[in-house]
Design an enzyme around this catalytic site. Structure first.
Site, PDB file in Angstrom:
ATOM      1  N   ASP A 130      56.791 -77.972 -10.720  1.00 32.08           N
ATOM      2  CA  ASP A 130      57.224 -79.169 -11.457  1.00 32.08           C
ATOM      3  C   ASP A 130      56.621 -80.429 -10.838  1.00 32.08           C
ATOM      4  OD1 ASP A 130      58.734 -78.790 -13.735  1.00 32.08           O
ATOM      5  OD2 ASP A 130      60.634 -78.539 -12.666  1.00 32.08           O
ATOM      6  N   GLN A 172      65.720 -75.741 -12.981  1.00 31.48           N
ATOM      7  CA  GLN A 172      65.914 -76.575 -14.169  1.00 31.48           C
ATOM      8  C   GLN A 172      66.911 -77.698 -13.882  1.00 31.48           C
ATOM      9  OE1 GLN A 172      64.239 -76.144 -17.205  1.00 31.48           O
ATOM     10  NE2 GLN A 172      65.204 -78.071 -17.808  1.00 31.48           N
ATOM     11  N   LYS A 198      60.018 -71.739 -21.658  1.00 33.78           N
ATOM     12  CA  LYS A 198      59.136 -71.659 -20.484  1.00 33.78           C
ATOM     13  C   LYS A 198      58.886 -70.205 -20.110  1.00 33.78           C
ATOM     14  CE  LYS A 198      60.631 -76.155 -18.750  1.00 33.78           C
ATOM     15  NZ  LYS A 198      61.524 -76.907 -17.880  1.00 33.78           N
TER      16      LYS A 198
END
Ligand code: NAD
Length: 297
Positions: free
Chosen positions: A121, A98, A54
């Site tokens: 997200d 994460q 990422k």
């Protein structure tokens, strides 16, 4: 004739290139790059790999990537304090914590602490709610958004088609169903308690499998000519001893004999997820800067 293979790798590369162009316009017009902050707690090797990819993709698109690596024994209060700092930091447009977090932390509480307008997200309940009511301010979870992008590229207008989504997770199944409803599909959500799943799947013009069970969807479950999107990523033993390989939730070799188009695993949905993370970060940056959302993303 075997199904057309939907090339997620190529679609993701094209999207990333477009995001890169638009990111340089953003920097030029605001005097600063769009910024994504990533947070990793602990040393889970799979999470480390995801974060590395990422961050590399963010930098490659000309955006600022700032990483915070916290030790596994960090307290939830310390993590929440970091999230608050990132919420207040004007150089940060997107915040990605994460998952999974270590067991002593409540992921829902941590996600709830993220500013919804920086929640790239798309996991915050405010964004889930925005998606459910069709509010364009929603930041939408990257994987289902990537699936929708592939479906629209393949089929154009989706309205009136019957979509069956197998899986009802908050990360994939539910937002996928909401997106398809937003495109005026007739949507059925199937899950572990669904009765006669094969018969239900055979009614689908669009079949999305997000289950996490290797090759569960057989060829005979697929309606001839249907478009099949396989979200599953499952590691199974390979042909050679000690080796492994990735398979999806769909028995590809069977399904491609029946479907009209199908995503392979790997190389289908997977690459779209990071591309959509970059897209969401750039969109969040534009909104925060008071600029119109970039076209064509
Ligand atoms: P999850 O475990 O949270 O949800 C799985 C869903 O499948 C559940 O809603 C459950 O009801 C349903 N299910 C389980 N067994 C079933 C059965 N026998 N019949 C019908 N439904 C059944 O998983 P998730 O996070 O939604 O992920 C699903 C899959 O997608 C996994 O393989 C995961 O690795 C993959 N995934 C891929 C990406 C990507 O970037 N491509 C991103 C996220 C998840």
């Amino acid at each position: 004739m075997p199904a057309r293979r939907i090339d997620g790798k190529a679609a993701a590369a094209a999207l990333r290139e477009r995001v890169g162009h638009l990111a340089s316009f953003f920097s030029a017009s605001t005097g600063r790059p769009a910024g994504l902050a990533t947070v990793l707690v602990g040393e889970d090797p799979a999470s480390e790999v995801y974060i590395r990819s990422k961050r590399a993709a963010t930098a490659e698109a000309g955006m600022e990537s700032v990483h915070h690596a916290l030790s596994a024994d960090t307290s939830e209060a310390e993590l929440l304090a970091l999230v608050e700092r990132l919420n207040a930091d004007p150089a940060v447009d997107g915040i990605l914590v994460q998952l999974p977090l270590p067991g002593h932390m409540d992921s829902a509480r941590v996600i709830a602490a993220i500013d919804p307008d920086k929640d790239v997200d798309g996991f915050h309940v405010v964004n889930a709610g925005r998606l459910a009511v069709g509010d364009p301010a929603a930041l939408v979870p990257c994987t289902p958004l990537g699936c929708l992008h592939l479906l629209k590229a393949e089929l154009g207008d989706l309205s009136g088609r019957h979509a069956v989504v197998i899986g009802r997770s908050n990360i994939v199944g539910k937002p996928m169903a909401m997106l398809l409803l937003g495109e005026s599909c007739t949507v059925t959500i199937a899950h572990s308690r669904t009765r006669d799943l094969p018969a239900l799947c055979r009614e689908a013009d669009i079949l999305v499998a997000a289950v996490g069970r290797p090759e569960m969807v057989r060829g005979e479950w697929v309606k001839p000519g249907a478009t099949v999107i396989d979200v599953g990523i499952n590691r199974v033993p390979g042909v050679e001893p000690g080796k492994s390989r990735l398979v999806g939730d769909v028995a590809f070799a069977e399904a491609e004999q029946v479907a009209g188009a199908i995503t392979p695993v790997p190389g289908g949905v997977g690459p779209m997820t990071i591309a959509m993370l970059l897209r969401n970060t750039l969109v969040a940056a534009h909104r925060r800067a008071g600029l119109a959302a970039p076209e064509g993303l």
